[in-house]
Design an enzyme around this catalytic site. Structure first.
Site, PDB file in Angstrom:
ATOM      1  N   CYS A 179       0.863  -1.194   0.000  1.00 54.61           N
ATOM      2  CA  CYS A 179       0.000   0.000   0.000  1.00 54.61           C
ATOM      3  C   CYS A 179       0.894   1.237   0.000  1.00 54.61           C
ATOM      4  CB  CYS A 179      -0.984  -0.016   1.169  1.00 54.61           C
ATOM      5  SG  CYS A 179      -0.245   0.076   2.804  1.00 54.61           S
ATOM      6  N   ASN A 224       2.286   1.494   4.326  1.00 55.57           N
ATOM      7  CA  ASN A 224       2.617   0.224   5.009  1.00 55.57           C
ATOM      8  C   ASN A 224       2.325   0.301   6.513  1.00 55.57           C
ATOM      9  OD1 ASN A 224       5.536  -1.947   5.551  1.00 55.57           O
ATOM     10  ND2 ASN A 224       3.439  -2.542   5.137  1.00 55.57           N
ATOM     11  N   SER A 282      -1.820  -2.631   4.040  1.00 59.40           N
ATOM     12  CA  SER A 282      -1.000  -3.814   3.728  1.00 59.40           C
ATOM     13  C   SER A 282      -0.596  -4.620   4.967  1.00 59.40           C
ATOM     14  CB  SER A 282       0.214  -3.463   2.856  1.00 59.40           C
ATOM     15  OG  SER A 282       1.056  -2.526   3.473  1.00 59.40           O
TER      16      SER A 282
HETATM   17  P1  4NP Z   1      -1.785   2.894   4.120  1.00 62.64           P
HETATM   18  O1  4NP Z   1      -2.361   4.273   4.673  1.00 62.64           O
HETATM   19  O2  4NP Z   1      -1.247   3.169   2.732  1.00 62.64           O
HETATM   20  O3  4NP Z   1      -2.986   1.989   4.071  1.00 62.64           O
HETATM   21  O4  4NP Z   1      -0.733   2.430   5.069  1.00 62.64           O
HETATM   22  C1  4NP Z   1      -1.549   5.421   4.788  1.00 62.64           C
HETATM   23  C2  4NP Z   1      -0.972   5.733   5.986  1.00 62.64           C
HETATM   24  C3  4NP Z   1      -0.195   6.861   6.103  1.00 62.64           C
HETATM   25  C4  4NP Z   1       0.000   7.680   5.015  1.00 62.64           C
HETATM   26  C5  4NP Z   1      -0.579   7.369   3.805  1.00 62.64           C
HETATM   27  C6  4NP Z   1      -1.354   6.235   3.691  1.00 62.64           C
HETATM   28  N1  4NP Z   1       0.767   8.865   5.143  1.00 62.64           N
HETATM   29  O5  4NP Z   1       0.767   9.665   4.198  1.00 62.64           O
HETATM   30  O6  4NP Z   1       1.425   9.051   6.173  1.00 62.64           O
END
Ligand code: 4NP
Length: 156
Positions: free
Chosen positions: A9, A12, A16
């Site tokens: 994803c 992470n 994911s």
């Molecule tokens: P994930 O969600 O891709 O499902 O892990 C996210 C968590 C944090 C961030 C983006 C997506 N971020 O930009 O910090």
């Protein structure tokens, strides 16, 4: 050599890690290895988001010991299957591939239950309160199908 499956994803930390824990729980761990990674670098070394940990725990899975890492080009050599959570992840991972064999390893995870529809697992990070439960249910259904297919394909 175990069959190796990677869940990918963006961060992470939300989707994911859940996908990793769910699929690993449905496969014999002597024949299959499941890992996860993010296309982004913000959460390298971090534990999963507490909301993912809590949702997993409610469903009997412990994902608290996972550590975030970034997807790398070498993952195309290490892993046999790469499941991405959304269309942006798909583009980002495909962009790093060197050849068709590597590209063919990459699949949108929900295409296993909605073939060719290219549906995203929505990012629950900034989303609604029950977003993590919805993500869990989608991933659980998809991983049921993926696990059955992997076991059938690799059981000789
Ligand atoms: P994930 O969600 O891709 O499902 O892990 C996210 C968590 C944090 C961030 C983006 C997506 N971020 O930009 O910090």
């Amino acid at each position: 050599m175990p069959v190796k499956i990677l869940m990918v994803c963006l961060g992470n930390i939300c989707r994911s890690p859940l996908a990793e824990g769910i699929l690993a729980s449905k496969l014999p761990n002597d024949k299959f290895f499941v890992d996860s990674a993010g296309t982004g670098s913000w959460h390298i070394g971090h534990a999963p988001d507490n909301r993912s940990i809590t949702t997993a725990k409610k469903n009997g899975l412990n994902i608290a010991n996972q550590k975030g890492r970034q997807f790398s080009k070498t993952d195309f050599d290490t892993f046999d299957y790469i499941f991405v959570m959304d269309n942006t992840n798909y583009r980002d991972v495909i962009h790093l591939a060197n050849n068709e064999i590597q590209k063919e390893k990459v699949q949108l995870i929900l295409n296993s239950i909605f073939p060719d529809e290219n549906v995203d697992v929505p990012d629950p990070y900034y989303g609604v309160a029950n977003g993590f439960d919805m993500v869990y249910q989608m991933l659980d259904e998809a991983c049921d199908v993926i696990a059955q297919r992997l076991i059938a394909k690799h059981s000789e």
